[in-house]
Structures are given as structure tokens and as C-alpha cells.
Design a protein around this motif. Structure first.
Motif, mmCIF file in Angstrom:
data_model
loop_
_atom_site.group_PDB
_atom_site.id
_atom_site.type_symbol
_atom_site.label_atom_id
_atom_site.label_comp_id
_atom_site.label_asym_id
_atom_site.label_seq_id
_atom_site.Cartn_x
_atom_site.Cartn_y
_atom_site.Cartn_z
ATOM 1 N N TYR A 25 0.856 -1.185 0.000
ATOM 2 C CA TYR A 25 0.000 0.000 0.000
ATOM 3 C C TYR A 25 0.885 1.225 0.000
ATOM 4 O O TYR A 25 1.839 1.298 0.767
ATOM 5 C CB TYR A 25 -0.888 -0.007 1.244
ATOM 6 C CG TYR A 25 -1.625 1.283 1.493
ATOM 7 C CD1 TYR A 25 -2.837 1.542 0.869
ATOM 8 C CD2 TYR A 25 -1.111 2.240 2.355
ATOM 9 C CE1 TYR A 25 -3.519 2.722 1.098
ATOM 10 C CE2 TYR A 25 -1.790 3.424 2.591
ATOM 11 C CZ TYR A 25 -2.991 3.655 1.967
ATOM 12 O OH TYR A 25 -3.655 4.823 2.200
ATOM 13 N N GLN A 26 0.551 2.175 -0.878
ATOM 14 C CA GLN A 26 1.264 3.448 -0.904
ATOM 15 C C GLN A 26 0.238 4.558 -1.019
ATOM 16 O O GLN A 26 -0.780 4.403 -1.694
ATOM 17 C CB GLN A 26 2.217 3.527 -2.085
ATOM 18 C CG GLN A 26 3.378 2.571 -1.985
ATOM 19 C CD GLN A 26 4.303 2.699 -3.178
ATOM 20 O OE1 GLN A 26 3.885 3.074 -4.257
ATOM 21 N NE2 GLN A 26 5.557 2.374 -2.962
ATOM 22 N N SER A 27 0.528 5.671 -0.364
ATOM 23 C CA SER A 27 -0.367 6.811 -0.386
ATOM 24 C C SER A 27 0.462 8.075 -0.248
ATOM 25 O O SER A 27 1.471 8.075 0.453
ATOM 26 C CB SER A 27 -1.350 6.710 0.781
ATOM 27 O OG SER A 27 -2.009 7.932 1.001
ATOM 28 N N PRO A 28 0.040 9.158 -0.895
ATOM 29 C CA PRO A 28 0.792 10.405 -0.739
ATOM 30 C C PRO A 28 0.628 11.021 0.660
ATOM 31 O O PRO A 28 1.434 11.831 1.073
ATOM 32 C CB PRO A 28 0.211 11.318 -1.811
ATOM 33 C CG PRO A 28 -1.098 10.729 -2.177
ATOM 34 C CD PRO A 28 -1.017 9.264 -1.873
ATOM 35 N N THR A 29 -0.406 10.605 1.389
ATOM 36 C CA THR A 29 -0.662 11.214 2.703
ATOM 37 C C THR A 29 -0.404 10.295 3.879
ATOM 38 O O THR A 29 -0.430 10.751 5.017
ATOM 39 C CB THR A 29 -2.123 11.715 2.784
ATOM 40 O OG1 THR A 29 -2.993 10.596 2.554
ATOM 41 C CG2 THR A 29 -2.389 12.791 1.769
ATOM 42 N N ASN A 30 -0.208 9.014 3.645
ATOM 43 C CA ASN A 30 0.000 8.065 4.743
ATOM 44 C C ASN A 30 1.266 7.250 4.519
ATOM 45 O O ASN A 30 1.749 7.132 3.398
ATOM 46 C CB ASN A 30 -1.178 7.095 4.850
ATOM 47 C CG ASN A 30 -2.471 7.782 5.175
ATOM 48 O OD1 ASN A 30 -3.229 8.108 4.280
ATOM 49 N ND2 ASN A 30 -2.734 8.012 6.434
ATOM 50 N N GLU A 31 1.735 6.670 5.587
ATOM 51 C CA GLU A 31 2.916 5.802 5.520
ATOM 52 C C GLU A 31 2.583 4.529 4.732
ATOM 53 O O GLU A 31 1.512 3.946 4.899
ATOM 54 C CB GLU A 31 3.343 5.439 6.943
ATOM 55 C CG GLU A 31 4.596 4.627 7.023
ATOM 56 C CD GLU A 31 4.981 4.313 8.460
ATOM 57 O OE1 GLU A 31 5.693 3.312 8.638
ATOM 58 O OE2 GLU A 31 4.577 5.045 9.367
ATOM 59 N N ALA A 32 3.479 4.113 3.891
ATOM 60 C CA ALA A 32 3.290 2.897 3.093
ATOM 61 C C ALA A 32 3.493 1.665 3.970
ATOM 62 O O ALA A 32 4.141 1.731 5.019
ATOM 63 C CB ALA A 32 4.279 2.880 1.941
ATOM 64 N N PHE A 33 2.920 0.548 3.546
ATOM 65 C CA PHE A 33 3.175 -0.715 4.236
ATOM 66 C C PHE A 33 3.162 -1.854 3.223
ATOM 67 O O PHE A 33 2.588 -1.742 2.151
ATOM 68 C CB PHE A 33 2.180 -0.975 5.376
ATOM 69 C CG PHE A 33 0.753 -1.211 4.941
ATOM 70 C CD1 PHE A 33 0.333 -2.448 4.471
ATOM 71 C CD2 PHE A 33 -0.186 -0.202 5.025
ATOM 72 C CE1 PHE A 33 -0.976 -2.661 4.091
ATOM 73 C CE2 PHE A 33 -1.503 -0.405 4.653
ATOM 74 C CZ PHE A 33 -1.899 -1.648 4.183
ATOM 75 N N THR A 34 3.836 -2.930 3.586
ATOM 76 C CA THR A 34 3.844 -4.158 2.806
ATOM 77 C C THR A 34 3.681 -5.314 3.774
ATOM 78 O O THR A 34 4.347 -5.358 4.805
ATOM 79 C CB THR A 34 5.168 -4.322 2.033
ATOM 80 O OG1 THR A 34 5.291 -3.222 1.123
ATOM 81 C CG2 THR A 34 5.202 -5.615 1.255
ATOM 82 N N HIS A 35 2.782 -6.206 3.441
ATOM 83 C CA HIS A 35 2.608 -7.428 4.224
ATOM 84 C C HIS A 35 2.908 -8.595 3.298
ATOM 85 O O HIS A 35 2.478 -8.603 2.151
ATOM 86 C CB HIS A 35 1.182 -7.554 4.758
ATOM 87 C CG HIS A 35 0.819 -6.526 5.772
ATOM 88 N ND1 HIS A 35 1.503 -6.363 6.957
ATOM 89 C CD2 HIS A 35 -0.146 -5.580 5.778
ATOM 90 C CE1 HIS A 35 0.956 -5.379 7.648
ATOM 91 N NE2 HIS A 35 -0.042 -4.877 6.951
ATOM 92 N N ALA A 36 3.637 -9.565 3.806
ATOM 93 C CA ALA A 36 3.969 -10.739 3.005
ATOM 94 C C ALA A 36 3.912 -11.982 3.871
ATOM 95 O O ALA A 36 4.157 -11.923 5.076
ATOM 96 C CB ALA A 36 5.364 -10.594 2.404
ATOM 97 N N GLN A 37 3.567 -13.078 3.233
ATOM 98 C CA GLN A 37 3.514 -14.347 3.929
ATOM 99 C C GLN A 37 4.037 -15.440 3.009
ATOM 100 O O GLN A 37 3.672 -15.493 1.830
ATOM 101 C CB GLN A 37 2.063 -14.653 4.321
ATOM 102 C CG GLN A 37 1.945 -15.175 5.715
ATOM 103 C CD GLN A 37 0.489 -15.215 6.166
ATOM 104 O OE1 GLN A 37 -0.326 -14.377 5.817
ATOM 105 N NE2 GLN A 37 0.186 -16.204 6.960
ATOM 106 N N ASN A 38 4.904 -16.287 3.528
ATOM 107 C CA ASN A 38 5.424 -17.423 2.766
ATOM 108 C C ASN A 38 4.448 -18.588 2.870
ATOM 109 O O ASN A 38 3.965 -18.903 3.954
ATOM 110 C CB ASN A 38 6.784 -17.864 3.300
ATOM 111 C CG ASN A 38 7.832 -16.810 3.080
ATOM 112 O OD1 ASN A 38 7.705 -15.953 2.226
ATOM 113 N ND2 ASN A 38 8.898 -16.870 3.866
#
Length: 108
Positions: A25-38
């Protein structure tokens, strides 16, 4: 989902293949995040191996969705708080100018 990758097994002798389920997730107003699972790849083409893999994929997808929803809800709350602060500090300039020097009674 990314193609299978190889991880060293716990005993270090053979390689275990897995898929990565990932959402970003990326946004110009909020902090980005990435979730991953193997998710371990099926060891063979056997039906029970595929069934186990699909079960793990379904569980991982549900878990990932819950984590994403939690993070997005938190970001929505941050946006509402920022918007509320901005609204409090703004004055309707046009309304103020129209009513300059006059006593205005707000109608409900």
C-alpha cells in the motif's frame, strides 16, 4: 503471488520451495506498508499436496486481508483526525465577508 522461491530447510540439507503472498500500500498522505507471507509450495502434483497448499493459501489470504483492513482502518482514522483539525481552523471567508458587520443568527 510471486513465483516459487527456495528456502533452506531447517536441517539445512534440502531446499524447501515456497510462494510469497504479498500486498503493498502506498499513499501520498500516509505511511506505506507491505505485508507478506510465505506459503510452502506443494512438494508434488498429488491431490493431497495441492489440497494442503490451497488450504494454506486460503488461510494466508484471510490473515493478510485482516492485517490490511486493520492498517487501512488506522490510516482512515488518521485522515479523519487531520481533516477534523483542518476544518476547525478554517473559516468560511465568503460567509464572513457577506455577513460583515451584521448579526447573524444560524438556522438549524
Amino acid at each position: 503471488m510471486t513465483p516459487p522461491a527456495e528456502l533452506p530447510s531447517s536441517n539445512g540439507s534440502s531446499e524447501e520451495r515456497y510462494f510469497v503472498l504479498q500486498a503493498s500500500y502506498q499513499s501520498p498522505t500516509n505511511e506505506a506498508f507491505t505485508h507478506a507471507q510465505n506459503i510452502p509450495a506443494p512438494a508434488s502434483e498429488a491431490i493431497d499436496e495441492k489440497t494442503t497448499y490451497l488450504s494454506a493459501l486460503r488461510k494466508a489470504t484471510t490473515d493478510l486481508q485482516e492485517r490490511i483492513n486493520k492498517d487501512l482502518t488506522a490510516r482512515m482514522e488518521e485522515d479523519k483526525a487531520r481533516e477534523g483539525e483542518a476544518t476547525k481552523s478554517k473559516v468560511d471567508e465568503a460567509k464572513e465577508e457577506d455577513n460583515y458587520g451584521e448579526e447573524v443568527v444560524e438556522e438549524e
